[in-house]
Design a protein around this motif. Structure first.
Motif, mmCIF file in Angstrom:
data_model
loop_
_atom_site.group_PDB
_atom_site.id
_atom_site.type_symbol
_atom_site.label_atom_id
_atom_site.label_comp_id
_atom_site.label_asym_id
_atom_site.label_seq_id
_atom_site.Cartn_x
_atom_site.Cartn_y
_atom_site.Cartn_z
ATOM 1 N N SER A 1 -5.303 7.613 15.961
ATOM 2 C CA SER A 1 -6.727 7.501 16.184
ATOM 3 C C SER A 1 -6.059 6.131 16.536
ATOM 4 O O SER A 1 -5.351 5.425 15.998
ATOM 5 C CB SER A 1 -7.483 7.284 14.324
ATOM 6 O OG SER A 1 -8.276 5.774 14.040
ATOM 7 N N GLU B 1 -7.313 1.950 8.266
ATOM 8 C CA GLU B 1 -7.066 2.538 7.335
ATOM 9 C C GLU B 1 -8.823 4.131 7.830
ATOM 10 O O GLU B 1 -8.212 5.429 7.535
ATOM 11 C CB GLU B 1 -6.817 3.001 6.426
ATOM 12 C CG GLU B 1 -5.659 1.828 5.956
ATOM 13 C CD GLU B 1 -5.544 2.180 4.271
ATOM 14 O OE1 GLU B 1 -6.607 1.870 4.069
ATOM 15 O OE2 GLU B 1 -4.579 1.706 3.864
ATOM 16 N N ARG B 2 -9.502 3.447 7.990
ATOM 17 C CA ARG B 2 -10.561 4.121 8.064
ATOM 18 C C ARG B 2 -11.216 4.793 9.178
ATOM 19 O O ARG B 2 -12.427 5.806 9.752
ATOM 20 C CB ARG B 2 -12.275 3.085 7.635
ATOM 21 C CG ARG B 2 -11.669 2.713 6.141
ATOM 22 C CD ARG B 2 -12.972 1.558 5.586
ATOM 23 N NE ARG B 2 -12.921 1.110 4.712
ATOM 24 C CZ ARG B 2 -13.043 -0.105 4.201
ATOM 25 N NH1 ARG B 2 -14.082 -0.874 4.947
ATOM 26 N NH2 ARG B 2 -12.675 -0.874 2.975
ATOM 27 N N GLY B 3 -9.982 4.181 10.409
ATOM 28 C CA GLY B 3 -10.151 4.332 11.956
ATOM 29 C C GLY B 3 -11.174 3.999 12.532
ATOM 30 O O GLY B 3 -11.624 4.308 13.588
ATOM 31 N N ARG B 4 -11.585 2.658 12.369
ATOM 32 C CA ARG B 4 -12.681 2.284 13.116
ATOM 33 C C ARG B 4 -12.478 1.670 14.906
ATOM 34 O O ARG B 4 -10.869 1.744 14.468
ATOM 35 C CB ARG B 4 -12.621 0.617 12.416
ATOM 36 C CG ARG B 4 -13.295 1.150 10.922
ATOM 37 C CD ARG B 4 -13.879 -0.616 10.378
ATOM 38 N NE ARG B 4 -14.554 -1.582 11.135
ATOM 39 C CZ ARG B 4 -15.217 -2.815 10.665
ATOM 40 N NH1 ARG B 4 -14.403 -3.675 9.814
ATOM 41 N NH2 ARG B 4 -15.945 -3.179 11.978
ATOM 42 N N ARG B 5 -13.138 1.705 15.444
ATOM 43 C CA ARG B 5 -13.141 1.470 16.983
ATOM 44 C C ARG B 5 -12.520 -0.448 17.268
ATOM 45 O O ARG B 5 -11.555 -0.429 17.322
ATOM 46 C CB ARG B 5 -14.076 2.106 17.761
ATOM 47 C CG ARG B 5 -14.197 1.475 19.219
ATOM 48 C CD ARG B 5 -15.049 1.980 19.924
ATOM 49 N NE ARG B 5 -15.067 1.939 21.092
ATOM 50 C CZ ARG B 5 -16.124 1.449 22.138
ATOM 51 N NH1 ARG B 5 -16.674 0.499 21.022
ATOM 52 N NH2 ARG B 5 -15.668 1.476 23.228
ATOM 53 N N SER C 1 -7.164 1.718 17.321
ATOM 54 C CA SER C 1 -8.414 0.944 17.035
ATOM 55 C C SER C 1 -7.963 -0.076 17.260
ATOM 56 O O SER C 1 -6.884 -0.785 17.811
ATOM 57 C CB SER C 1 -8.324 0.491 15.476
ATOM 58 O OG SER C 1 -8.696 1.427 14.565
ATOM 59 N N ILE D 1 -11.835 -3.863 15.204
ATOM 60 C CA ILE D 1 -11.577 -4.978 13.903
ATOM 61 C C ILE D 1 -12.149 -6.344 14.307
ATOM 62 O O ILE D 1 -11.423 -6.543 15.136
ATOM 63 C CB ILE D 1 -11.030 -4.371 12.982
ATOM 64 C CG1 ILE D 1 -10.548 -2.465 13.501
ATOM 65 C CG2 ILE D 1 -10.909 -4.937 11.664
ATOM 66 C CD1 ILE D 1 -9.166 -2.212 12.376
ATOM 67 N N ARG E 1 -2.454 6.509 13.449
ATOM 68 C CA ARG E 1 -2.755 5.937 14.392
ATOM 69 C C ARG E 1 -2.043 4.607 14.967
ATOM 70 O O ARG E 1 -0.991 4.476 14.376
ATOM 71 C CB ARG E 1 -3.195 4.815 12.567
ATOM 72 C CG ARG E 1 -4.177 5.769 11.921
ATOM 73 C CD ARG E 1 -4.337 5.062 10.379
ATOM 74 N NE ARG E 1 -5.430 5.466 9.898
ATOM 75 C CZ ARG E 1 -5.412 6.646 9.132
ATOM 76 N NH1 ARG E 1 -4.191 6.585 8.762
ATOM 77 N NH2 ARG E 1 -6.539 7.817 8.086
ATOM 78 N N ARG F 1 0.556 -1.078 -0.161
ATOM 79 C CA ARG F 1 0.141 0.117 -0.100
ATOM 80 C C ARG F 1 0.901 1.846 -0.681
ATOM 81 O O ARG F 1 0.195 2.477 0.427
ATOM 82 C CB ARG F 1 -0.797 -0.269 0.790
ATOM 83 C CG ARG F 1 -2.101 -1.306 1.388
ATOM 84 C CD ARG F 1 -2.706 -0.579 2.069
ATOM 85 N NE ARG F 1 -4.064 -2.036 2.269
ATOM 86 C CZ ARG F 1 -4.941 -1.740 3.552
ATOM 87 N NH1 ARG F 1 -5.304 -1.095 3.883
ATOM 88 N NH2 ARG F 1 -5.088 -3.149 3.028
ATOM 89 N N ASP G 1 -7.486 -2.023 6.402
ATOM 90 C CA ASP G 1 -8.213 -1.314 5.953
ATOM 91 C C ASP G 1 -9.079 -0.739 6.996
ATOM 92 O O ASP G 1 -9.586 0.383 6.791
ATOM 93 C CB ASP G 1 -9.613 -2.163 4.901
ATOM 94 C CG ASP G 1 -8.981 -3.097 3.549
ATOM 95 O OD1 ASP G 1 -8.438 -2.069 3.221
ATOM 96 O OD2 ASP G 1 -10.053 -4.188 3.312
ATOM 97 N N GLY G 2 -9.002 -1.650 8.090
ATOM 98 C CA GLY G 2 -9.983 -0.948 9.191
ATOM 99 C C GLY G 2 -9.450 0.161 9.855
ATOM 100 O O GLY G 2 -9.872 1.352 10.708
#
Length: 263
Positions: free
Chosen positions: A174, A219-223, A176, A225, A131, A25, A216-217
């Motif tokens: 962020s 990068e999306r800032g998911r709490r 996660s 995963i 992150r 990536r 992916d999670g």
């Protein structure tokens, strides 16, 4: 200056997948692993994607080595992300394990993750937005006999991570949490999954797929995963099953599939 993602436990399994997929990536990687695990080969594969990759061989449970590593990172590299992947566990009778076994789990799963995050935080904050991804397990949801202190250590990581997410949100960082299910990374784990039959195979997610979902999670800032559809379902079901029942069922499963009931 170029920014890097730091990944611990990067020589094999999920950590290796994190490294290679991050490189694919376009991310530069700093990789940490135990000596003698051919980490340089992973670095070479990462460089094949046209990025920079630097390896550090050390034992994260050794405080002197850990602090020396942190000094090298903070003095020589700018971090865009930290993936605390390194961890260990097992299924053994608590009254029979040597103290060193327990000590290693606590030092690697709890202390190394905590110290790395604390000491690298200024670096991450300087390079915000940045992150952090901490790797835990669905075992964090289950008080389980015969797993020694592993579920407790992952429960710590869960609470630690979610607390940091609230604290760091205004710093541009962020945070996660990944809760993983069964993953075929070593022969002993593959054998354990096979002993669990269809359920073990259905819940199992490959390291490659888990790394993809986690990145992916992140990068999306998911709490939170949870890789795998059935693992996500299990995560939600565990919220409504009484603690005593799920603990009892899981402990019996460990005895049957991993320990043996020779007593």
């Amino acid at each position: 200056m170029d920014r890097y993602v730091l990944i611990t436990g990067a020589s094999q399994g999920l950590g290796r997948e994190f490294a290679c997929q991050a490189a694919s990536r376009g991310m530069n990687t700093l990789l940490a692993a135990l000596p003698g695990e051919n980490l340089e080969a992973v670095c070479e594969k990462c460089r094949g994607y046209g990025v920079r990759s630097v390896g550090f061989e050390l034992d994260l449970t050794d405080r002197e080595s850990l602090m020396d590593f942190i000094d090298k990172v903070n003095s020589g590299y700018q971090l865009s992300a930290l993936i605390n992947n390194a961890g260990t566990g097992g299924s053994r009778r608590f009254d029979e394990v040597p103290l060193g076994y327990v000590d290693t789990i606590m030092k690697l799963n709890v202390m190394a993750t905590t110290v790395l995050t604390h000491e690298l935080l200024p670096n991450l904050r300087r390079n915000a937005p940045s992150r952090i991804l901490n790797i835990a397990s669905l075992a964090a949801q289950l008080a389980t006999g015969y797993k020694t202190v592993y579920p407790a250590s992952k429960a710590y990581i869960k609470q630690f991570t979610l607390g940091m997410r609230e604290e760091f949100r205004h710093m541009g960082i962020s945070v996660s949490l990944a809760l993983l299910g069964p993953m075929p990374t070593k022969q002993e784990i593959i054998a354990r999954i096979e002993r669990q039959g269809a359920i073990g195979r259905w819940l199992s997610v490959s390291p490659a797929k888990a790394a993809e979902i986690c990145l992916d999670g992140l990068e999306r800032g998911r709490r939170i995963i949870v890789p795998g559809t059935l693992n996500s379902l299990s995560f939600n079901l565990l919220k409504i099953v009484p603690d005593a029942l799920r603990s009892s069922l899981m402990s019996r499963s460990v005895v049957k599939n991993e320990i043996g009931d020779g007593r």
